[in-house]
Design a protein around this motif. Structure first.
Motif, PDB file in Angstrom:
ATOM      1  N   ILE A 126      15.407   7.095  -3.949  1.00 16.24           N
ATOM      2  CA  ILE A 126      15.818   7.036  -2.646  1.00 16.24           C
ATOM      3  C   ILE A 126      15.382   5.666  -1.978  1.00 16.24           C
ATOM      4  N   ALA A 127      14.665   4.789  -2.911  1.00 14.91           N
ATOM      5  CA  ALA A 127      14.187   3.659  -2.593  1.00 14.91           C
ATOM      6  C   ALA A 127      14.863   2.484  -1.703  1.00 14.91           C
ATOM      7  N   ARG A 165       0.887  -1.172   0.098  1.00  9.67           N
ATOM      8  CA  ARG A 165      -0.106   0.013  -0.062  1.00  9.67           C
ATOM      9  C   ARG A 165       0.803   1.272   0.007  1.00  9.67           C
ATOM     10  N   GLN A 166       1.780   1.396   0.937  1.00 12.49           N
ATOM     11  CA  GLN A 166       2.712   2.472   1.142  1.00 12.49           C
ATOM     12  C   GLN A 166       3.484   2.829  -0.196  1.00 12.49           C
ATOM     13  N   THR A 167       4.172   1.736  -1.004  1.00 12.12           N
ATOM     14  CA  THR A 167       4.913   1.694  -2.060  1.00 12.12           C
ATOM     15  C   THR A 167       4.034   2.320  -3.116  1.00 12.12           C
ATOM     16  N   GLU A 168       2.784   1.899  -3.386  1.00 10.85           N
ATOM     17  CA  GLU A 168       1.938   2.262  -4.476  1.00 10.85           C
ATOM     18  C   GLU A 168       1.607   3.744  -4.262  1.00 10.85           C
ATOM     19  N   GLN A 169       1.820   4.022  -3.078  1.00  9.94           N
ATOM     20  CA  GLN A 169       1.417   5.576  -2.704  1.00  9.94           C
ATOM     21  C   GLN A 169       2.306   6.279  -3.216  1.00  9.94           C
ATOM     22  N   TRP A 186       5.257   9.678  -7.370  1.00  7.74           N
ATOM     23  CA  TRP A 186       6.557  10.265  -7.871  1.00  7.74           C
ATOM     24  C   TRP A 186       7.081   9.459  -8.849  1.00  7.74           C
ATOM     25  N   GLY A 187       6.476   8.209  -9.309  1.00 14.37           N
ATOM     26  CA  GLY A 187       6.955   7.565 -10.469  1.00 14.37           C
ATOM     27  C   GLY A 187       8.300   6.940 -10.264  1.00 14.37           C
ATOM     28  N   PRO A 188       9.030   6.867 -11.401  1.00  8.45           N
ATOM     29  CA  PRO A 188      10.340   6.220 -11.424  1.00  8.45           C
ATOM     30  C   PRO A 188      11.182   7.157 -10.564  1.00  8.45           C
TER      31      PRO A 188
END
Length: 331
Positions: A110-111, A94-98, A103-105
């Motif tokens: 910062i991933a 959920r948080q990753t999708e947000q 911000w897209g790519p």
């Protein structure tokens, strides 16, 4: 302990490559401390820094491209697989999708500084169709920033790191046991956090067969999709309302929905995450707001599809499904 230091000095680049590769594939084995230590050990020879950085970035790219390809070939289902090996499933899909949806790519820059985010973001990039060249560019830049910062810190504090390594070496086997104890403590802490989250979200759930049976009887409960809006638009359970769309359209807090009497058959909340964590969080929030008959859907959309039930996407006009709001938004 001395033999371990000698191993790092002798095969530091190989250790770094394997550690980064394994971590980026999803194993809970932090690579950043090893990068810092290796950077400190190589601090006296700046000519070797580019090779060290290149080796680590290559390992990260190999793992990330693997997850990107998995996401592209197998779709959203692969995200759940990654989260099942994560020690932080509550922060997974959920948080990753947000973040990626906003911000897209660029979020790949910062991933790797966010535990558990890199693998999910790589798979999600493949799932949503991010071009491979764009993915590789931003992922490589993100890996370069991540690795470069660790190597720089190691070289900057090389004397301090070397003193610490000397202390551990002097402790011999006790030094090795200390490192093992810290690592086990880290894993236990993560496991305890995961278990605590799962315990806090225990509640009655509904199976997809039950939901389909209610639908066939005309007793369909209100179904809420808590996934990212882009995922909802690509496919959702027929009649489901988007939690994100409702909030965006009516600019109201999530805890305020339709009055409870407008949901005679209750509410069913679903996501696409292990143990229905995101759905259970929203269901718990709804319960606190006064809704008594709220249940997460076991298995979420994946279970619904696996059972062979219909999935709908955008309506024919190309617009998102609208939410019928009537009366005050307080239950």
């Amino acid at each position: 302990m001395t033999w371990l230091m000698d191993l790092i000095r002798e095969y530091g680049f190989g250790v770094v490559f394997l550690n980064v590769l394994v971590e980026q594939l999803g194993a809970p084995i932090p690579a950043y401390p090893v990068l810092v230590v290796t950077g400190a050990l190589e601090g006296s020879d700046a000519s070797r820094w580019p090779l060290l950085v290149a080796v680590a970035v290559l390992a990260a790219l190999i793992a990330d491209v693997f997850w990107y390809a998995a996401g592209r070939n197998y779709g959203h289902a692969v995200l759940g697989k990654i989260c099942r090996i994560s020690l932080s499933p509550d922060a997974c899909i959920r948080q990753t999708e947000q973040v990626y949806g906003r911000w897209g790519p660029k979020s790949l820059l910062i991933a790797k500084f966010i535990p558990g985010f890199a693998s999910i973001a790589s798979a999600l990039a493949g799932t949503v169709g991010t071009p491979l060249a764009v993915f590789v560019l931003f992922d490589a830049l993100g890996a370069l920033i991540w690795v470069g910062s660790a190597v720089f810190l190691g070289s900057l504090f090389s004397t301090t790191v070397q003193d610490l390594l000397d202390v551990l070496a002097a402790l011999g086997q006790w030094g090795l046991l200390l490192l093992a104890f810290v690592f086990v403590l880290f894993l236990l802490r993560k496991w305890w956090q995961r278990a605590r989250v799962l315990r806090s979200l225990k509640m009655p759930r509904m199976s997809v067969q039950e939901l389909a049976g209610l639908h066939a009887q005309g007793s369909m409960p209100t179904v809420i999709d808590v996934r990212d809006l882009a995922q909802y638009q690509r496919g959702h359970i027929p009649g489901a309302t988007s939690w994100k769309l409702e909030s965006r359209q009516y600019d109201v807090p999530h805890e305020y929905l339709l009055p409870q009497q407008n949901h005679p058959y209750g509410l069913v909340v679903y996501c696409d995450c292990p143990h229905e964590i995101s759905a259970a969080r929203v269901a718990r929030q709804l319960q606190r707001a006064g809704f008594t008959n709220v249940r997460p859907l076991v298995g979420g959309l994946q279970a619904w599809q696996a059972a062979g039930f219909e999935v709908e996407s955008k309506i024919s006009s190309g617009q998102e499904q609208q939410v019928d709001v009537q009366g005050p938004l307080i239950p």
